[in-house]
Design a protein around this motif. Sequence first.
Motif, PDB file in Angstrom:
ATOM      1  N   LEU A 157     -37.398 -62.306  37.788  1.00  7.06           N
ATOM      2  CA  LEU A 157     -36.244 -61.417  37.922  1.00  7.06           C
ATOM      3  C   LEU A 157     -36.681 -59.972  38.163  1.00  7.06           C
ATOM      4  O   LEU A 157     -36.187 -59.300  39.076  1.00  7.06           O
ATOM      5  N   GLY A 158     -37.610 -59.501  37.350  1.00  5.41           N
ATOM      6  CA  GLY A 158     -38.103 -58.127  37.498  1.00  5.41           C
ATOM      7  C   GLY A 158     -38.828 -57.917  38.815  1.00  5.41           C
ATOM      8  O   GLY A 158     -38.737 -56.844  39.418  1.00  5.41           O
ATOM      9  N   GLY A 159     -39.547 -58.943  39.278  1.00  2.00           N
ATOM     10  CA  GLY A 159     -40.262 -58.825  40.546  1.00  2.00           C
ATOM     11  C   GLY A 159     -39.319 -58.633  41.713  1.00  2.00           C
ATOM     12  O   GLY A 159     -39.585 -57.820  42.608  1.00  2.00           O
ATOM     13  N   GLY A 160     -38.213 -59.359  41.705  1.00  5.38           N
ATOM     14  CA  GLY A 160     -37.225 -59.186  42.761  1.00  5.38           C
ATOM     15  C   GLY A 160     -36.654 -57.778  42.769  1.00  5.38           C
ATOM     16  O   GLY A 160     -36.564 -57.126  43.818  1.00  5.38           O
ATOM     17  N   GLU A 161     -36.291 -57.295  41.602  1.00  2.00           N
ATOM     18  CA  GLU A 161     -35.739 -55.936  41.500  1.00  2.00           C
ATOM     19  C   GLU A 161     -36.786 -54.881  41.858  1.00  2.00           C
ATOM     20  O   GLU A 161     -36.476 -53.876  42.489  1.00  2.00           O
ATOM     21  N   ARG A 203     -38.365 -50.692  46.033  1.00  2.00           N
ATOM     22  CA  ARG A 203     -39.418 -50.057  46.818  1.00  2.00           C
ATOM     23  C   ARG A 203     -39.170 -50.108  48.327  1.00  2.00           C
ATOM     24  O   ARG A 203     -39.939 -49.543  49.096  1.00  2.00           O
ATOM     25  N   LEU A 204     -38.125 -50.771  48.739  1.00  2.00           N
ATOM     26  CA  LEU A 204     -37.792 -50.775  50.161  1.00  2.00           C
ATOM     27  C   LEU A 204     -37.247 -49.410  50.557  1.00  2.00           C
ATOM     28  O   LEU A 204     -36.461 -48.807  49.829  1.00  2.00           O
ATOM     29  N   VAL A 254     -38.831 -59.061  53.036  1.00  2.00           N
ATOM     30  CA  VAL A 254     -39.008 -58.655  51.634  1.00  2.00           C
ATOM     31  C   VAL A 254     -37.670 -58.700  50.910  1.00  2.00           C
ATOM     32  O   VAL A 254     -37.581 -59.176  49.777  1.00  2.00           O
ATOM     33  N   ARG A 255     -36.623 -58.239  51.549  1.00  2.00           N
ATOM     34  CA  ARG A 255     -35.289 -58.270  50.940  1.00  2.00           C
ATOM     35  C   ARG A 255     -34.865 -59.713  50.639  1.00  2.00           C
ATOM     36  O   ARG A 255     -34.364 -60.017  49.560  1.00  2.00           O
ATOM     37  N   SER A 256     -35.107 -60.615  51.584  1.00  2.00           N
ATOM     38  CA  SER A 256     -34.772 -62.018  51.388  1.00  2.00           C
ATOM     39  C   SER A 256     -35.579 -62.615  50.228  1.00  2.00           C
ATOM     40  O   SER A 256     -35.028 -63.305  49.364  1.00  2.00           O
ATOM     41  N   PHE A 257     -36.877 -62.353  50.203  1.00  2.00           N
ATOM     42  CA  PHE A 257     -37.747 -62.850  49.139  1.00  2.00           C
ATOM     43  C   PHE A 257     -37.300 -62.299  47.779  1.00  2.00           C
ATOM     44  O   PHE A 257     -37.177 -63.046  46.803  1.00  2.00           O
ATOM     45  N   ALA A 258     -37.036 -61.004  47.737  1.00  2.00           N
ATOM     46  CA  ALA A 258     -36.621 -60.362  46.481  1.00  2.00           C
ATOM     47  C   ALA A 258     -35.291 -60.934  45.990  1.00  2.00           C
ATOM     48  O   ALA A 258     -35.128 -61.194  44.790  1.00  2.00           O
ATOM     49  N   ASN A 259     -34.356 -61.142  46.905  1.00  2.00           N
ATOM     50  CA  ASN A 259     -33.066 -61.715  46.507  1.00  2.00           C
ATOM     51  C   ASN A 259     -33.229 -63.149  46.012  1.00  2.00           C
ATOM     52  O   ASN A 259     -32.597 -63.547  45.029  1.00  2.00           O
ATOM     53  N   ASP A 269     -41.311 -70.002  51.730  1.00  2.00           N
ATOM     54  CA  ASP A 269     -41.348 -69.835  53.191  1.00  2.00           C
ATOM     55  C   ASP A 269     -41.374 -68.354  53.566  1.00  2.00           C
ATOM     56  O   ASP A 269     -42.130 -67.943  54.463  1.00  2.00           O
ATOM     57  N   THR A 270     -40.563 -67.568  52.891  1.00  2.00           N
ATOM     58  CA  THR A 270     -40.502 -66.132  53.188  1.00  2.00           C
ATOM     59  C   THR A 270     -41.795 -65.438  52.771  1.00  2.00           C
ATOM     60  O   THR A 270     -42.258 -64.526  53.458  1.00  2.00           O
TER      61      THR A 270
END
Length: 156
Positions: free
Chosen positions: A90-94, A99-100, A112-117, A146-147
Amino acid sequence: MSDTKPAWMAPAALVVAVIALALAAWGLLRPSSTDNADASSAPSSGDAKAEICQAFTTVRNAVSLQTNANLGTDKVARQAVAANARLATLGGGEFLLSRLNSGVPGDLADAVRSFANDLTYIGMGQLAGAPGDDPTQAQRQQSAQDTATKIDELCR
């Protein structure tokens, strides 16, 4: 000689997990020094790419480390490992989303946005009690994998 873990190990693991959770929450909630920066101070595309790629590597390593930790069979220790895994996910996604910035190339930013979400949804699913064989969780995990492969290619 006994093969059991010392009695203090499980409570110590739980304390570490709680401290990690508190620090992560503090890190997510505190205002960053870039919150008030104007658009002209955005890093150049090369710097932004390197920074987001490093952040991705850090998150991927944290998630892998925490989800594969093994403190034995003690119930409290297993719960501490699970809590750290959820925190890393959870924290890794946020962390990645925070950082984007506009300096990250579009295709990399989208990945990165897709992976984080995906990580954020996986973490929330874990916290909500979704079992490991839940089809929605499995699909998100596959999408994240995949991402991640795509991000690895874009970061070269």
